[in-house]
Scaffold this active site. Structure first.
Site, short mmCIF file in Angstrom:
data_model
loop_
_atom_site.label_atom_id
_atom_site.label_comp_id
_atom_site.label_asym_id
_atom_site.label_seq_id
_atom_site.Cartn_x
_atom_site.Cartn_y
_atom_site.Cartn_z
N LYS A 9 44.84 40.48 49.43
CA LYS A 9 44.81 40.29 47.99
C LYS A 9 46.00 39.42 47.56
CE LYS A 9 41.26 42.76 46.61
NZ LYS A 9 40.20 42.28 45.72
N ASP B 106 41.75 36.78 48.59
CA ASP B 106 41.04 37.03 47.33
C ASP B 106 42.07 37.08 46.21
OD1 ASP B 106 39.47 37.91 45.26
OD2 ASP B 106 38.95 39.84 46.15
N GLU C 204 38.35 33.66 48.23
CA GLU C 204 37.47 34.37 47.31
C GLU C 204 37.98 34.33 45.87
OE1 GLU C 204 35.97 39.02 46.85
OE2 GLU C 204 36.31 38.17 48.84
N GLU D 156 31.07 38.38 42.87
CA GLU D 156 31.11 39.81 42.58
C GLU D 156 31.04 40.08 41.09
OE1 GLU D 156 35.32 41.76 42.47
OE2 GLU D 156 35.35 40.30 44.10
N ASP E 24 27.53 42.07 44.23
CA ASP E 24 27.85 43.48 44.41
C ASP E 24 26.63 44.27 43.96
OD1 ASP E 24 28.80 46.24 43.66
OD2 ASP E 24 30.68 45.43 44.44
N HIS F 60 29.51 42.08 48.32
CA HIS F 60 30.80 42.67 47.99
C HIS F 60 30.58 44.16 47.73
CE1 HIS F 60 33.71 44.06 44.88
NE2 HIS F 60 34.56 43.25 45.48
N GLU G 211 32.54 44.73 53.86
CA GLU G 211 33.83 45.01 53.21
C GLU G 211 34.15 46.50 53.32
OE1 GLU G 211 36.45 43.89 49.31
OE2 GLU G 211 34.26 43.73 49.15
#
Length: 462
Positions: free
Chosen positions: A252, A281, A307, A333, A356, A383, A416
């Site tokens: 992240k 991401d 991402e 997502e 997602d 996701h 994930e």
């Protein structure tokens, strides 16, 4: 809907036209319930499971073999005689002992909007509306209760595609995106769970079969617990993921380009010569200029993908990222339904589309997106950041996703695996997903393959 022969009555299957009427067809649960005669060899007894409902006990996974053998399909190839009898919404929330941050804010609690759908014969299906980002779970719950419940009550839960469009059109003037579509997602996932239990098959089988019987996992983590200056701790986290069996990790970022690069440099240094595939991401934490600056600095790491580099609605920004950077760009997502992905994919914004299931419109909408993406040569990689129910749905879907670019050794979709604290992922179901050496087996139990622990529902209910 299957084409009828001349003179065939509505609801009469092709088996009846050839003198084979009476058996229940293996009708496709995503459509209207009609099938060809070649599919109606496996007749099912007309003895329905009303005994379970009369006893007040919902049908569980342990009952599905009895359930599959006793679905009352009626005559002439009609869908099994089931009706949606009730929708029960469970809003769960749990404070975190250690809050953490992603680029859009601080997470102090984990939330979930779960849906329990019950049919008139006692079959139970579970679904989940993804509480996106910092979204209060009550929003999707209200949409289910007040907008969707009146639309689907009493309907046949096997008319999945029909019900998806019914919900979408009923909410089109105020839905199309966000929490309303997340509410639709919960309903749709529960419908597929019921369909799998009705037919005694895992959802991936109803989707057309599994392209893979296991899937590699990537560890999602590397959240901040204080802010800047956490590179050393995050390097140690990378080693912990590696020791747990993960050979792919998503870091992240989005906390400032300089700090982001300090983290990435330390993560790579800590891993040393270990073979680990990295992704990043930023959760749309940057505009195009900073996103490009970060991307250029990251090109040395041979990322699997970058991402959400920019805001979900910035299609022009996504295109510029793809044009100017060498690594694959991923996103989606925060996109919803086929219509949203029509823009994201049609405008060539991404190399990897990430619907997602708890947000895109459920399994049905994800099927739509897979078809669209495949036609454009874009790989779908779902996701998931929800509870054990969302995980189970995503795993069933990922089994049925084709590779976009076939070759002898194609790059397969990857699952994930959220490693952050989440009691609804770890304790909600009787058999939570547990990766082994960085891989998950695709469950073959009927429906989503989960049994919910109701004591956990009561413990965390809002």
């Amino acid at each position: 809907m299957y084409e009828r022969y001349p003179g065939q009555n509505p609801g009469q299957d092709m088996g009846d036209m050839s003198g084979r009427g009476g058996d229940c067809p293996d009708d496709y649960p995503g459509g209207s319930g009609q099938s060809s005669g070649s599919q109606n060899r496996r007749g099912r007894s007309a003895a329905a499971t009303t005994g379970w409902a009369a006893a007040g006990r919902p049908i569980s996974l342990g009952d599905t073999t009895r359930r599959a053998a006793s679905v009352n399909c009626g005559l002439h190839g009609e869908s099994p005689a089931m009706k949606i009898a009730d929708l029960k919404i469970h809003i769960l929330q749990s404070p975190l002992a250690q809050p953490f941050a992603f680029s859009q804010g601080w997470v102090g609690r984990r939330s979930a909007t779960l849906l329990e759908m019950v049919t008139d014969d006692g079959t139970v299906g579970w679904g989940e509306a993804f509480a996106q980002g910092l979204e209060p779970p009550q929003i999707a719950a209200a949409a289910i209760e007040h907008a969707l419940k009146p639309v689907i009550m009493g309907a046949n839960p096997l008319d999945i595609e029909v019900l998806w469009h019914r919900m979408y059109h009923a909410t089109r003037d105020y839905g199309r995106k966000g929490s309303v579509v997340a509410a639709m997602s919960a309903v749709d996932i529960a419908l597929w769970d019921i369909a799998g239990k009705a037919y005694g098959k895992p959802v991936h089988q109803l989707l057309g079969g599994a392209f893979r019987d296991r899937v590699q996992c990537y560890a999602t983590g590397f959240y901040r617990i204080s802010g800047h200056g956490e590179a050393a701790r995050l390097g140690e986290e990378a080693l912990a993921h590696y020791e747990a069996g993960f050979r792919a990790m998503k870091v992240k970022l989005g906390y400032g380009v300089r700090d982001d690069m300090q983290v990435m440099n330390e993560v790579r240094r800590a891993l040393g010569a270990r073979e680990v595939q990295l992704m990043v991401d930023t959760n749309h934490g940057y505009g195009v200029a900073e996103a490009l600056q970060l991307g250029r600095d990251l090109e040395q790491y041979d990322l699997r993908w970058y991402e959400e580099p920019v805001a979900p609605e910035d299609y022009a920004g996504y295109r510029e990222m793809r044009e100017k950077l060498s690594m694959p760009i991923a996103g989606g997502e925060n996109e919803h339904t086929l219509f949203g992905f029509r823009e994201l994919i049609g405008q060539r914004c991404v190399d990897v589309a990430q619907p997602d299931l708890g947000s895109v419109g459920g399994i049905t909408a994800c099927r739509h997106v897979v078809t669209l993406a495949h036609a454009h040569g874009v790989q779908v990689n779902p996701h998931v950041w929800g509870s054990a129910i969302a995980q189970a749905a995503s795993l069933q879907m990922i089994a049925a996703v084709p590779v976009a670019h076939h070759n002898v050794f194609p790059q397969q979709p990857i699952f994930e695996y959220d490693r952050s604290s989440h009691p609804f992922r770890q304790h909600l179901v009787q058999q939570p997903l547990e990766q082994r050496d960085g891989w998950l087996e695709i469950p073959t139990r009927p429906g989503l393959g989960v049994e919910v622990d109701r004591t956990v529902l009561e413990r965390y209910r809002m």
